[in-house]
Design a protein around this motif. Structure first.
Motif, PDB file in Angstrom:
ATOM      1  N   GLU A   1       2.811  54.480 -13.406  1.00  0.00           N
ATOM      2  CA  GLU A   1       3.050  54.301 -14.837  1.00  0.00           C
ATOM      3  C   GLU A   1       3.262  52.845 -15.232  1.00  0.00           C
ATOM      4  O   GLU A   1       3.002  52.461 -16.376  1.00  0.00           O
ATOM      5  CB  GLU A   1       4.266  55.121 -15.272  1.00  0.00           C
ATOM      6  N   SER A   2       3.738  52.023 -14.297  1.00  0.00           N
ATOM      7  CA  SER A   2       4.064  50.638 -14.632  1.00  0.00           C
ATOM      8  C   SER A   2       4.268  49.873 -13.338  1.00  0.00           C
ATOM      9  O   SER A   2       4.226  50.438 -12.240  1.00  0.00           O
ATOM     10  CB  SER A   2       5.327  50.579 -15.495  1.00  0.00           C
ATOM     11  N   ASP A   3       4.526  48.562 -13.458  1.00  0.00           N
ATOM     12  CA  ASP A   3       4.773  47.753 -12.268  1.00  0.00           C
ATOM     13  C   ASP A   3       6.008  48.213 -11.510  1.00  0.00           C
ATOM     14  O   ASP A   3       6.116  47.979 -10.299  1.00  0.00           O
ATOM     15  CB  ASP A   3       4.928  46.280 -12.659  1.00  0.00           C
TER      16      ASP A   3
ATOM     17  N   ALA B   1     -12.660  49.769 -12.681  1.00  0.00           N
ATOM     18  CA  ALA B   1     -11.959  50.066 -13.929  1.00  0.00           C
ATOM     19  C   ALA B   1     -10.489  50.381 -13.662  1.00  0.00           C
ATOM     20  O   ALA B   1      -9.931  51.317 -14.225  1.00  0.00           O
ATOM     21  CB  ALA B   1     -12.636  51.233 -14.659  1.00  0.00           C
ATOM     22  N   SER B   2      -9.875  49.605 -12.827  1.00  0.00           N
ATOM     23  CA  SER B   2      -8.488  49.823 -12.447  1.00  0.00           C
ATOM     24  C   SER B   2      -7.598  48.755 -13.063  1.00  0.00           C
ATOM     25  O   SER B   2      -8.077  47.763 -13.628  1.00  0.00           O
ATOM     26  CB  SER B   2      -8.346  49.815 -10.923  1.00  0.00           C
ATOM     27  N   LYS B   3      -6.298  48.936 -12.921  1.00  0.00           N
ATOM     28  CA  LYS B   3      -5.352  48.007 -13.523  1.00  0.00           C
ATOM     29  C   LYS B   3      -4.134  47.870 -12.634  1.00  0.00           C
ATOM     30  O   LYS B   3      -3.577  48.864 -12.152  1.00  0.00           O
ATOM     31  CB  LYS B   3      -4.935  48.508 -14.906  1.00  0.00           C
ATOM     32  N   HIS B   4      -3.726  46.631 -12.393  1.00  0.00           N
ATOM     33  CA  HIS B   4      -2.488  46.299 -11.685  1.00  0.00           C
ATOM     34  C   HIS B   4      -2.387  46.995 -10.330  1.00  0.00           C
ATOM     35  O   HIS B   4      -1.400  47.647 -10.007  1.00  0.00           O
ATOM     36  CB  HIS B   4      -1.272  46.642 -12.553  1.00  0.00           C
TER      37      HIS B   4
ATOM     38  N   LEU C   1      13.657  49.201   1.044  1.00  0.00           N
ATOM     39  CA  LEU C   1      13.002  49.140   2.349  1.00  0.00           C
ATOM     40  C   LEU C   1      11.806  50.073   2.466  1.00  0.00           C
ATOM     41  O   LEU C   1      11.089  50.026   3.460  1.00  0.00           O
ATOM     42  CB  LEU C   1      14.017  49.431   3.461  1.00  0.00           C
ATOM     43  N   GLN C   2      11.603  50.929   1.484  1.00  0.00           N
ATOM     44  CA  GLN C   2      10.379  51.723   1.465  1.00  0.00           C
ATOM     45  C   GLN C   2       9.294  51.026   0.656  1.00  0.00           C
ATOM     46  O   GLN C   2       8.222  51.566   0.446  1.00  0.00           O
ATOM     47  CB  GLN C   2      10.651  53.117   0.887  1.00  0.00           C
ATOM     48  N   GLY C   3       9.584  49.808   0.205  1.00  0.00           N
ATOM     49  CA  GLY C   3       8.599  49.026  -0.506  1.00  0.00           C
ATOM     50  C   GLY C   3       8.498  49.332  -1.980  1.00  0.00           C
ATOM     51  O   GLY C   3       7.573  48.882  -2.646  1.00  0.00           O
ATOM     52  N   ARG C   4       9.465  50.072  -2.530  1.00  0.00           N
ATOM     53  CA  ARG C   4       9.390  50.440  -3.933  1.00  0.00           C
ATOM     54  C   ARG C   4      10.031  49.368  -4.804  1.00  0.00           C
ATOM     55  O   ARG C   4      11.123  48.888  -4.514  1.00  0.00           O
ATOM     56  CB  ARG C   4      10.039  51.813  -4.147  1.00  0.00           C
ATOM     57  N   TYR C   5       9.355  49.057  -5.870  1.00  0.00           N
ATOM     58  CA  TYR C   5       9.741  47.948  -6.750  1.00  0.00           C
ATOM     59  C   TYR C   5      11.052  48.254  -7.472  1.00  0.00           C
ATOM     60  O   TYR C   5      11.237  49.324  -8.035  1.00  0.00           O
ATOM     61  CB  TYR C   5       8.620  47.715  -7.754  1.00  0.00           C
ATOM     62  N   LEU C   6      11.975  47.282  -7.464  1.00  0.00           N
ATOM     63  CA  LEU C   6      13.249  47.435  -8.154  1.00  0.00           C
ATOM     64  C   LEU C   6      13.402  46.498  -9.337  1.00  0.00           C
ATOM     65  O   LEU C   6      14.143  46.792 -10.267  1.00  0.00           O
ATOM     66  CB  LEU C   6      14.411  47.193  -7.178  1.00  0.00           C
ATOM     67  N   GLY C   7      12.747  45.358  -9.318  1.00  0.00           N
ATOM     68  CA  GLY C   7      12.877  44.423 -10.423  1.00  0.00           C
ATOM     69  C   GLY C   7      12.331  43.061 -10.069  1.00  0.00           C
ATOM     70  O   GLY C   7      11.847  42.829  -8.955  1.00  0.00           O
ATOM     71  N   THR C   8      12.412  42.139 -11.022  1.00  0.00           N
ATOM     72  CA  THR C   8      11.849  40.801 -10.866  1.00  0.00           C
ATOM     73  C   THR C   8      12.909  39.743 -11.112  1.00  0.00           C
ATOM     74  O   THR C   8      13.658  39.821 -12.085  1.00  0.00           O
ATOM     75  CB  THR C   8      10.680  40.592 -11.838  1.00  0.00           C
TER      76      THR C   8
END
Length: 563
Positions: A88-90, A163-166, A517-524
């Motif tokens: 759904e998003s980054d 036709a992909s994104k991010h 540690l599972q590689g899932r994005y938490l923030g920037t």
């Protein structure tokens, strides 16, 4: 001096954040299984059918012998693996990760490829097949190998994005395919924004293509985009591909390539031959017909390519070339050939230099030798001109200073890739050999400046960190600290432990992404002029939750333990 990391607005770190489901795929799995660690799926196609945004798919090691295909009607092609489910998003992607400490290999040697030499728009006239096709948004693929894709009449890419994104492609090794290693087709509106991080593409060769023997097997290709978001290549390597290392033909939207390498493109069979259809450029950053493809190439290295190290390919849009190093390329170090097009996108000149705001920007580059074209003196040929004229020369490059650098200016001019042929370079220690476990390239002396080099402090400030009185020339800054890292798989925790000093030892500009540690994005994190900043302390204050986190910045990955 601000020795801290400033948090970006809307920072999404939350200790109680709920994550999605976790699935497993293994060579001994079954698609009728539940997809658990004990009862894994057999294919990524099955995983694609069940995943939702935020889910993670762990891919166990071993060879996945691809044979059956799925028909992708939108592009009228077939795929061994077709990924269409989107995040759904980054910060809420779908994650396809190699299981820590294991190496999944997707082998296309037995893939049922399209046999048609002309596509009539039906499943019975398929020309193109790829082992992995991505037609989705917000995916992260990491840590596996794609190899041995065959072909009939049309080149077949190892990984094909359409036709992909991010999409994030990280630590992917795509090789020995009968077509490009990784091909990104962003012709649909609103796409792009991909990150290709620490990936390799090598030994790809399309011998029976309808356009010519070896004509289309680039290492990396990005094409046909007109709007959307910018795609970036960071820390990538491309070598011994039959066509070009990096190719952005007909890309009408900016691409950024940084800290990347191109060697020996235009050669095949481990560097022992060149095919008839060879181009053999290292970084081919054009053409653009609309004038919108203003690409940025910085801190890259091109050596021993058949043709040019850095090439603009008759573009109508000047590119920005900063702090690159070209060494021993077969034709020219930098070839800035450009031209013009009319409003109907018809070419109006054989060759035409670019001036003003549209001119190529060349700063702080090293050319060995200083053999370039369309720089300083440019050929102008159209219906009314056939002459040489003065044209932009760039600023603070070796040719501006008339610096003919030699081995006395470098720590080393030797690397196995310069001397070894007939062998797989990915197995030989060297700059193109095995990567460090965190995905970074081995830290070698090859083409790095040594103390007393005439290229030190000769550059102009371009807004990037430097040591000394002024920036150096070329891809490597003398005197800048290099952060060291080491990694070892931990079978007990099921994660990859990366032990490093959690401090940015060099001044850093840009963003840092935080993952679990599972590689899932938490923030920037917005890193601004950070020098010797302690990441653990920053995360401790923000998270107020003990644990281990992964922090990505540039092409570095650090594990940070928060107590």
């Amino acid at each position: 001096m601000r020795n801290k990391i400033l948090l970006a607005l809307g920072f999404a770190l939350a200790a109680a954040q709920a994550f999605g489901s976790v699935y497993y795929v293994a060579t001994d799995g079954k698609d009728t299984n539940a997809g658990s660690k004990e009862k894994p799926f057999a294919t990524l196609n099955k995983a694609n059918a069940v995943v939702q945004a935020g889910d993670t798919v762990w891919i166990r090691g071993g060879v996945y012998n691809l044979k059956d295909t799925v028909y992708y009607q939108r592009y009228q092609m077939t795929a061994g693996i077709l990924l269409t489910a989107s995040g759904e998003s980054d910060d809420k992607r779908i994650y396809y990760f190699a299981y820590p400490g294991e190496r999944p290999i997707f082998d296309g040697a037995n893939l049922l490829i399209g046999q048609a030499c002309k596509n009539k728009g039906t499943i019975d006239s398929v020309m193109t097949t790829s082992p992995i096709v991505v037609a989705a948004k917000y995916l992260h693929l990491k840590g596996f190998e794609v190899r041995n894709t065959p072909m009939k009449c049309n080149s077949n890419s190892g990984i094909f994005l359409y036709a992909s994104k991010h999409i994030i492609l990280e630590q992917i090794d795509s090789h020995h395919n009968a077509g490009p290693g990784i091909f990104i087709h962003d012709g649909a509106s609103g796409g792009g924004g991909h990150l290709v991080l620490n990936c390799d593409a090598h030994d790809n060769y399309d011998p029976t293509g309808w356009q010519g023997d070896g004509e289309n097997a680039d290492g990396f290709g990005v094409h046909y985009q007109h709007d959307g978001d910018t795609t970036r290549f960071v820390g990538c390597r491309s070598w011994w591909n039959s066509d070009d290392g990096y190719d952005v033909l007909a890309q009408e939207f900016p691409v950024i390539v940084e800290n990347s390498y191109a060697m020996g493109n235009g050669y095949i069979k481990y560097g022992t031959a060149t095919p008839p259809g060879v181009n053999g450029h290292g970084f081919k950053m054009g053409y653009s017909r609309t004038g919108a493809g203003h690409h940025i190439i910085k801190n890259c290295v091109a050596w021993k390519n058949v043709a040019n190290g850095f090439y603009s390919n008759y573009t109508n849009a000047g590119c920005t070339w900063i702090n690159n190093t070209a060494y021993k390329n077969g034709d020219r170090s930098f070839g800035m050939a450009s031209t013009t097009y009319d409003a109907d996108l018809n070419r109006t000149a054989d060759v035409m230099p670019l001036f003003g705001d549209n001119a190529h920007v060349l700063k702080n580059n090293i050319a060995i030798p200083n053999k370039n074209s369309q720089i300083g003196s440019c050929w102008m040929k159209d219906a009314t001109h056939d002459e040489y004229v003065d044209c932009p020369t760039g600023e603070n490059n070796t040719w501006n200073f008339k610096l003919d650098l030699t081995e006395d200016d470098f720590m080393s001019l030797e690397d196995p890739s310069l001397t070894v042929t007939g062998e797989d370079l990915s197995k030989i220690p060297g700059i193109l050999g095995p990567r460090n476990p965190d995905g970074s390239v081995p830290d070698l002396d090859f083409l790095k400046l040594k103390e007393g080099s005439r290229a030190i402090d000769k550059g102009v400030d371009v807004g990037m960190p430097f040591a000394g009185a002024a920036p150096d020339l070329g891809a490597y800054e003398f005197g800048m600290p290099v952060s060291s890292s080491s990694a070892a798989a931990s079978s007990s925790s099921g994660t990859t432990a990366i032990a490093v000093n959690p401090a940015l030892t060099a001044e850093y500009f840009g963003t840092a992404s935080v993952f679990d540690l599972q590689g899932r994005y938490l923030g920037t994190l917005q890193a601004e002029q950070l020098r010797n900043g302690n990441l653990a302390e920053v995360l401790r204050k923000q998270l107020q939750n003990p644990g281990a986190y992964l922090v990505h910045y540039g092409n570095k990955l650090q594990r940070v333990n928060v107590k």
